[in-house]
Design an enzyme around this catalytic site. Sequence first.
Site, PDB file in Angstrom:
ATOM      1  N   ALA A   1     -28.899  47.517  -5.165  1.00 10.82           N
ATOM      2  CA  ALA A   1     -26.963  47.222  -4.443  1.00 10.82           C
ATOM      3  C   ALA A   1     -25.908  47.853  -5.032  1.00 10.82           C
ATOM      4  O   ALA A   1     -24.667  48.324  -5.036  1.00 10.82           O
ATOM      5  CB  ALA A   1     -26.617  45.303  -4.280  1.00 10.82           C
TER       6      ALA A   1
ATOM      7  N   GLU B   1     -25.866  48.240 -17.334  1.00 10.38           N
ATOM      8  CA  GLU B   1     -27.109  47.172 -16.738  1.00 10.38           C
ATOM      9  C   GLU B   1     -27.187  47.139 -18.162  1.00 10.38           C
ATOM     10  O   GLU B   1     -27.389  47.518 -19.510  1.00 10.38           O
ATOM     11  CB  GLU B   1     -27.507  48.558 -16.018  1.00 10.38           C
ATOM     12  CG  GLU B   1     -29.124  48.037 -16.069  1.00 10.38           C
ATOM     13  CD  GLU B   1     -29.419  46.322 -15.655  1.00 10.38           C
ATOM     14  OE1 GLU B   1     -29.901  45.577 -15.965  1.00 10.38           O
ATOM     15  OE2 GLU B   1     -29.207  47.171 -14.217  1.00 10.38           O
TER      16      GLU B   1
ATOM     17  N   ASN C   1     -34.103  44.150 -10.116  1.00 11.46           N
ATOM     18  CA  ASN C   1     -34.740  43.878  -9.013  1.00 11.46           C
ATOM     19  C   ASN C   1     -36.090  43.729  -7.148  1.00 11.46           C
ATOM     20  O   ASN C   1     -36.257  43.573  -6.731  1.00 11.46           O
ATOM     21  CB  ASN C   1     -34.781  41.758  -8.695  1.00 11.46           C
ATOM     22  CG  ASN C   1     -36.031  41.098  -8.613  1.00 11.46           C
ATOM     23  OD1 ASN C   1     -36.743  40.865  -9.523  1.00 11.46           O
ATOM     24  ND2 ASN C   1     -36.204  40.644  -7.255  1.00 11.46           N
TER      25      ASN C   1
ATOM     26  N   HIS D   1     -41.969  32.188  -2.211  1.00 15.83           N
ATOM     27  CA  HIS D   1     -42.814  33.749  -1.271  1.00 15.83           C
ATOM     28  C   HIS D   1     -44.016  32.614  -0.696  1.00 15.83           C
ATOM     29  O   HIS D   1     -44.554  32.535  -2.779  1.00 15.83           O
ATOM     30  CB  HIS D   1     -42.617  34.789  -1.963  1.00 15.83           C
ATOM     31  CG  HIS D   1     -43.020  35.810  -1.150  1.00 15.83           C
ATOM     32  ND1 HIS D   1     -44.216  36.211  -0.238  1.00 15.83           N
ATOM     33  CD2 HIS D   1     -42.232  36.424  -0.201  1.00 15.83           C
ATOM     34  CE1 HIS D   1     -44.655  37.422   0.749  1.00 15.83           C
ATOM     35  NE2 HIS D   1     -43.269  37.711   0.519  1.00 15.83           N
TER      36      HIS D   1
ATOM     37  N   SER E   1     -47.387  41.782  -0.418  1.00 15.85           N
ATOM     38  CA  SER E   1     -46.199  42.011   0.137  1.00 15.85           C
ATOM     39  C   SER E   1     -46.429  41.476   1.522  1.00 15.85           C
ATOM     40  O   SER E   1     -47.498  41.358   2.584  1.00 15.85           O
ATOM     41  CB  SER E   1     -45.820  43.305   0.810  1.00 15.85           C
ATOM     42  OG  SER E   1     -45.303  43.902   1.839  1.00 15.85           O
ATOM     43  N   GLU E   2     -45.067  41.062   2.416  1.00 12.17           N
ATOM     44  CA  GLU E   2     -46.025  40.388   3.854  1.00 12.17           C
ATOM     45  C   GLU E   2     -45.677  41.674   4.603  1.00 12.17           C
ATOM     46  O   GLU E   2     -46.465  41.786   5.388  1.00 12.17           O
ATOM     47  CB  GLU E   2     -44.070  40.507   4.647  1.00 12.17           C
ATOM     48  CG  GLU E   2     -44.085  38.576   4.855  1.00 12.17           C
ATOM     49  CD  GLU E   2     -43.378  37.906   4.448  1.00 12.17           C
ATOM     50  OE1 GLU E   2     -42.705  37.680   5.903  1.00 12.17           O
ATOM     51  OE2 GLU E   2     -42.076  37.841   3.718  1.00 12.17           O
TER      52      GLU E   2
ATOM     53  N   ARG F   1     -49.453  41.021   5.604  1.00 16.83           N
ATOM     54  CA  ARG F   1     -49.616  40.286   7.379  1.00 16.83           C
ATOM     55  C   ARG F   1     -48.895  41.148   8.199  1.00 16.83           C
ATOM     56  O   ARG F   1     -49.456  40.756   9.178  1.00 16.83           O
ATOM     57  CB  ARG F   1     -48.991  39.512   6.695  1.00 16.83           C
ATOM     58  CG  ARG F   1     -49.324  37.932   5.246  1.00 16.83           C
ATOM     59  CD  ARG F   1     -48.709  36.701   5.499  1.00 16.83           C
ATOM     60  NE  ARG F   1     -48.153  37.005   4.474  1.00 16.83           N
ATOM     61  CZ  ARG F   1     -46.600  36.121   4.328  1.00 16.83           C
ATOM     62  NH1 ARG F   1     -46.850  35.437   5.580  1.00 16.83           N
ATOM     63  NH2 ARG F   1     -46.124  36.475   3.394  1.00 16.83           N
TER      64      ARG F   1
ATOM     65  N   ARG G   1     -40.683  32.537   6.226  1.00  9.42           N
ATOM     66  CA  ARG G   1     -41.932  32.247   4.763  1.00  9.42           C
ATOM     67  C   ARG G   1     -41.867  31.012   4.039  1.00  9.42           C
ATOM     68  O   ARG G   1     -42.670  30.050   3.147  1.00  9.42           O
ATOM     69  CB  ARG G   1     -41.203  33.469   3.357  1.00  9.42           C
ATOM     70  CG  ARG G   1     -41.307  34.299   3.293  1.00  9.42           C
ATOM     71  CD  ARG G   1     -40.187  35.807   2.562  1.00  9.42           C
ATOM     72  NE  ARG G   1     -40.049  36.246   2.673  1.00  9.42           N
ATOM     73  CZ  ARG G   1     -39.690  37.597   2.266  1.00  9.42           C
ATOM     74  NH1 ARG G   1     -38.870  37.470   1.185  1.00  9.42           N
ATOM     75  NH2 ARG G   1     -40.148  38.875   2.196  1.00  9.42           N
TER      76      ARG G   1
ATOM     77  N   HIS H   1     -38.846  33.238  -5.242  1.00  9.83           N
ATOM     78  CA  HIS H   1     -38.579  34.589  -4.894  1.00  9.83           C
ATOM     79  C   HIS H   1     -37.454  35.351  -4.708  1.00  9.83           C
ATOM     80  O   HIS H   1     -37.020  36.222  -4.910  1.00  9.83           O
ATOM     81  CB  HIS H   1     -39.977  34.938  -3.847  1.00  9.83           C
ATOM     82  CG  HIS H   1     -39.488  36.248  -3.114  1.00  9.83           C
ATOM     83  ND1 HIS H   1     -39.787  37.046  -3.586  1.00  9.83           N
ATOM     84  CD2 HIS H   1     -39.230  36.495  -1.926  1.00  9.83           C
ATOM     85  CE1 HIS H   1     -39.904  38.557  -2.992  1.00  9.83           C
ATOM     86  NE2 HIS H   1     -38.902  37.883  -2.246  1.00  9.83           N
TER      87      HIS H   1
ATOM     88  N   GLU I   1     -27.461  39.583  -4.305  1.00 15.02           N
ATOM     89  CA  GLU I   1     -28.739  38.759  -4.296  1.00 15.02           C
ATOM     90  C   GLU I   1     -27.786  37.961  -4.939  1.00 15.02           C
ATOM     91  O   GLU I   1     -27.466  36.701  -5.413  1.00 15.02           O
ATOM     92  CB  GLU I   1     -29.600  38.481  -4.740  1.00 15.02           C
ATOM     93  CG  GLU I   1     -30.412  37.272  -4.372  1.00 15.02           C
ATOM     94  CD  GLU I   1     -32.420  37.072  -4.926  1.00 15.02           C
ATOM     95  OE1 GLU I   1     -33.025  36.425  -5.259  1.00 15.02           O
ATOM     96  OE2 GLU I   1     -32.695  38.665  -5.506  1.00 15.02           O
TER      97      GLU I   1
ATOM     98  N   VAL J   1     -33.604  43.759   1.413  1.00 15.84           N
ATOM     99  CA  VAL J   1     -33.016  45.512   1.779  1.00 15.84           C
ATOM    100  C   VAL J   1     -31.931  45.492   1.961  1.00 15.84           C
ATOM    101  O   VAL J   1     -30.969  46.532   2.021  1.00 15.84           O
ATOM    102  CB  VAL J   1     -34.563  46.042   1.281  1.00 15.84           C
ATOM    103  CG1 VAL J   1     -34.087  47.418   1.358  1.00 15.84           C
ATOM    104  CG2 VAL J   1     -35.548  46.052   0.234  1.00 15.84           C
TER     105      VAL J   1
END
Length: 927
Positions: A492, A511, A519, A719, A731-732, A735, A756, A859, A889, A905
Amino acid sequence: MSSNERILSPFTLPNGTELKNRLFMAPMTTCTGFYDGSVTDEVVEYYRARAGSIGTIVVECCFIDDLGPAFPGALGIDNDDKTEGLARIAAAIHERGSKALLQIYHGGRMVDPKLIGGRTTVAPSALAAPRDGAATPRALSGEEVTGMVSKFGDAVRRAIQAGFDGVELHGANTYLIQQFFSPNSNQRDDEWGGSRENRARFPLAVLDITHKMVRQYADDAFIIGYRFSPEELEVPGIRFDDTLFLLEKLAERGLDYLHFSLGTALRPSINDTEDPTPLIKKYIARRSENLAQIPVIGVGGIVNASDIDQAMDNGYDLVAVGRACIAYPDWTDRIARGEHLELSIDSTQREALEIPLPLWRFFLVEAMIRDMSMSDSMFKPGVFQETVQDDSRELVVNVSLETDHIADIELVSGGSDDVEFVTSFEEIRSRILDANTPHVDAISGATSQSEAVKKAVSKAMSKSGKALAAESGVVETGPRHVDVVVIGSGGAGLAAAIQAHDEGASVLVVEKMPTIGGNTVKASAGMNAAETRFQRVKGIHDSKALFYAETLKGGKNKNNPALLHRFVENAPQAIEWLADRGIMLNDITTTGGMSIDRTHRPRDGSAVGGYLISGLVRNINKRAIDVMLDTTVTGILTENGAVTGVRLVNDENETLTVMTHSVIVATGGFSANSDMVVKYRPDLAGFVTTNHKGATGGGIKLLQDIGAGTVDMGEIQIHPTVEQSTSYLISESIRGGGAILVNQQGARFFNEMETRDKVSAAIIGLAEKYAYILFDEHVRVKNKAADEYIARGLVTSASSPRELAAQLGMDEHQLSATLERYNGFVAQQQDSDFGRTTALRNPINQGPFYAIRIAPGVHHTMGGVTINPDTQVLNTDKQAIPGAYAAGEVVGGVHGGNRIGGNAVADIIIFGTLAGHMAASRAKSGL
């Protein structure tokens, strides 16, 4: 019709293919191939940077035979192994929206024997080229000539298989095709030489086999062009009448364009020096009706719109641009805006312009370079020694700096006796030196060491810059001023910084961690968006309305409707925003809670986070946006309720003040702050987190300190698939690629593609409190993330389900029965046990077989500060705080009670770019 309308309007070729405008990038060798003519990353990025607005790119000449390269670093298309690399160039051009053509050639007697290992060159006749030091070639036999025609055919086939939209046959510049037609270089007495008709046989045979390959391997849209030199100076040599004869013969067989090869587009005859008439005008006057059906490209000396107009006024249908495209990768956009351009290049901008070093040193490019390094000195030259710490040792690093670049990085002590350590050090050193910045990707498997070296270079650069300022008598008499301060360097923050910069704002990114990425680097699945062009290309029918409904349902109807509408509406243009900056998410999968493939990810199936950050950092570097690492924002300054600046503490413990019109807070969530998590969700005490250690909620507090309100703070997502010993998220997309979840007994227990929160609850409900994600080779080959899990030692693998069950302590009969039943569901595309409706992609039946033990982990924190749809931070009374923006976030309300995989994302790019726009607009308004 205006000039721009004529230049930029679509143009249809004889085969019916429509070009989006009349502009071509001319084929110019970059000398950047590997020793064998293979494609390098540099050359791919060179073409990617120049594609987009220009209609068509003709990629530099590729030799069709290993005796044919006429340049060092030339690209080859001489065997099938080269196809994959060339396909990367075609894909890079297509991703930006331009047509990609490939020029093919053989250098013949113009080849330097040194380029082909000292071997003898070949040509139509054993006659040396009329130039100093030219080697005498060997004459091709009749059988070899026929074989050479076949090699041109093979090259066309490979160009088709590599995904190019067409080929340009290089019959110019005294290369082999021209050598056969020239009475100077072709003095054969067989069917391939002698008369003009016989000398024309070779170029006509090459065109014939090109058509044959197109009929066999391509479709009617495939473009065939021919480049020619209209005259030769030599006696005997080609004259304009000869060229007209050849072109008429070529036209009879069918061409989509002809490409004049001239030093300048309006050059007159080099033989009839008394006649100043441009050759193109003579050509237009003398060509037949048949030849007039074939459009003509002019090249040479084209820089500005007036040059294009003049070329077209004299008869050219299309215009090719050479050096101007090197100097200005966005040349077409500049012409469209009416800019007047000078043919020069800033000496400090090679990397930013994506100009490969061999091309930079080419004499035609070198002549355009203006030395800007002295006026843009950044450092005081010298060697700066820095001591830094990685995970296991102290490193002492010497950083050598010149006025405008990092000259060297030397490891003085700490790991020099470790071969693996030294190898990875040399790799990160090379990346930093090549990019001339410490903001580069870390070495896989040596992240901590890489970050330590990057930090050493950053510290040295900071000290050197300060020393230069002091030496130059530059004394800071007050706080620094910038238009926009971005706090946080995740996706972001970087997106916001790039957008603000591109709208003319001066930007500083701050930063608190020692590295860029936040993240986001841990993101794995992809980026959700509906109604994108990548979906359309793949035939995926989606709608924003469905995307909205499924996100709202996944968020338990707690999402802020206004934010969710903005999110869904802006998602496709966020995909395009990334693509315009060379970050292509053009492979598509799905995640839990989505009924349609809308999760966009890199073409190779790799995890989206690292790819995304790498691309964003590349854009940050190109724009020279200032990034301060290891720097904490201790407070946002306000006056009369409006933001006026920030207070910082850097890694030297110095307190600094930066005055600004706008602050964008993009610091992420608070999943790594266990006290804060437990404050809002006591039931999550003891859970591991997938987040990096900087996700502590600091940005929320900064904004609360100036009156910001918060929302949904208790909505914290766990998660379901986290490897517990490393807190590594699986990672999703695994699946989504077709994997299943099984319990310790080897049985499925839930719909793997549910949201989730529901999958996590199902795992927590198991007696053992964990499960296994199980997949096979079908899934692995399409998900590069799986290879990373294997490399990290997180995966148990076996050649058969029976062996896998034995390793995991499962009942082998139960596991076999589970797989058999699931594979039946895949065949039927219906899961009768758990109602899974998505990602029933392939049966799990191709070994090896893989399993990863997982359990839920904290998560994502859906709660955060309140914003309006324009990213303005709202106070506790729901009023905007002037100059305060937030994205990612750190914000609450977008995801409601549960975040869908792939939406984070999308969130950071959508709202990050919007925040950048809003902050830059405020700066321009002078508020």
